[in-house]
Design an enzyme around this catalytic site. Structure first.
Site, PDB file in Angstrom:
ATOM      1  CE  LYS A 212      -7.779 -48.633  -9.903  1.00 21.36           C
ATOM      2  NZ  LYS A 212      -7.530 -47.258 -10.486  1.00 21.36           N
ATOM      3  CG  HIS A 237      -8.010 -53.106  -9.991  1.00 26.37           C
ATOM      4  ND1 HIS A 237      -7.116 -53.027 -11.041  1.00 26.37           N
ATOM      5  CD2 HIS A 237      -9.218 -52.543 -10.560  1.00 26.37           C
ATOM      6  CE1 HIS A 237      -7.535 -52.188 -12.075  1.00 26.37           C
ATOM      7  NE2 HIS A 237      -8.847 -51.910 -11.691  1.00 26.37           N
ATOM      8  CG  ASP A 290     -11.460 -47.749 -16.821  1.00 25.68           C
ATOM      9  OD1 ASP A 290     -11.470 -47.025 -16.149  1.00 25.68           O
ATOM     10  OD2 ASP A 290     -10.553 -48.785 -16.929  1.00 25.68           O
TER      11      ASP A 290
END
Length: 335
Positions: A212, A237, A290
């Site tokens: 990122k 990313h 995540d």
């Protein structure tokens, strides 16, 4: 010269052996039986023992068997009137250097004694060398272990700095990587992963959003839904993070875990559309952790959805988007 203990119940044999050996400068001490020999051994150090086998009371074999344990650096030659191969073999197996039969022959005694003493010196030298080598290896191993600890600490520090760099550009996800790492490790531990695998998951989790740093800050902090182009840029990313990490020699597949943490087991994830077993097990765990953490936490474009909503998502899509074992372990941790 060497100190030699002669043990024999026959006085004539004792004195004969002493006379032969002293002609070569050896210092000889005499003992008539096992008890006397044991007492003498307790008071003096001897390089060599010549011992009769058949003696009244305790035999020479029994004496030597016990005394070699107490004085392992002493050479021993058995002296006997009985030429018995079985007895000779038993004596040699317990560590006796040689076996002399009576009647005594001068040259045989001298040659056997000299060979025994020479062999003893070689064994002592070899043992000292082995001990020195073992100590050197132990020292170097200890030094290497200390270096590994320092390297590990340095690596952990670098990883923490990388994580802080990412979070400084994306304040809304500050702490996200750390929380994902903690949850991923908890899931892996519940699934009985090795501590090495868990440590690798922790490292990867702390920096899984490293890529990122290539995303403009205004996109990361955008308070509304991303456009198609912005979302496509965001989807790059994992690959960016992989390219940064791929040449670092981690002890774990950190770069690949980072690369795969947005893949899904039905192939609908990104950036490569991997399926099921094509993904690392650690990456499948990371994907569950995540998603759960992202849903349960606040985002610029929405408030936190909460733990219950995150658990429902994980449960509903187990074996569709998420690895079923990892999903079940995650749910079990919170239930």
């Amino acid at each position: 010269m060497a100190n030699i203990l002669i043990v024999d119940d026959e006085d004539l044999i004792r004195r004969l052996l002493k006379q032969i050996l002293e002609t070569k400068g050896y210092a000889c001490t005499l003992a008539a039986n096992a008890a006397e020999a044991r007492e003498t051994l307790g008071k003096n150090e001897f390089e060599l023992i010549l011992c009769d086998i058949n003696m009244p009371g305790e035999s020479g074999l029994d004496l030597i068997r016990s005394e070699l344990k107490r004085y392992p650096g002493t050479a021993v030659i058995m002296v006997t009137a009985v030429d018995d191969p079985v007895v000779a073999e038993a004596a040699l197996e317990m560590g006796v250097y040689d076996y002399i039969t009576k009647p005594i022959e001068r040259n045989e005694v001298l040659i056997s004694s000299a060979n025994a003493l020479r062999r003893r010196e070689l064994e002592i030298t070899n043992q000292a060398y082995r001990t020195q080598l073992e100590n050197t290896v132990a020292d170097r191993t200890r030094s290497l272990q200390e270096s590994m600890v320092r390297l590990k600490e340095a690596l952990q520090g670098i990883v923490q700095v990388i994580a802080m760099t990412v979070e400084s550009r994306d304040p809304y996800t500050a702490g996200h990587q750390r929380r994902v790492a903690q949850l991923a490790c908890a899931i892996a531990r519940k699934l009985d992963y090795s501590e090495k695998q868990i440590e690798g998951l922790r490292m990867a989790g702390i920096i899984h959003d490293l890529g990122k740093i290539s995303i403009p800050a205004e996109i990361l902090a955008k308070p509304s839904r991303l456009s198609v182009n912005e979302y496509n840029l965001m989807k790059e990313h994992p690959e960016v993070g992989y390219n940064i990490l791929k040449n670092i020699q981690f002890s774990w597949p950190v770069a690949q875990i980072v690369y795969q943490h947005h893949e899904r087991i039905n192939g609908s994830g990104y950036p490569r559309g991997l399926r099921g077993e094509d993904m690392l097990p650690e990456a499948r765990i990371m994907g569950v952790a995540d998603v759960f953490e992202a849903m349960a936490s606040h985002r610029p474009y929405r408030p936190a959805l909460g733990v219950d909503a995150a658990l429902e998502e994980i449960s509903r899509n187990r074996n569709v988007l998420y690895d079923p074992e990892a999903a079940d372990a995650c749910v079990a941790l919170f239930k």
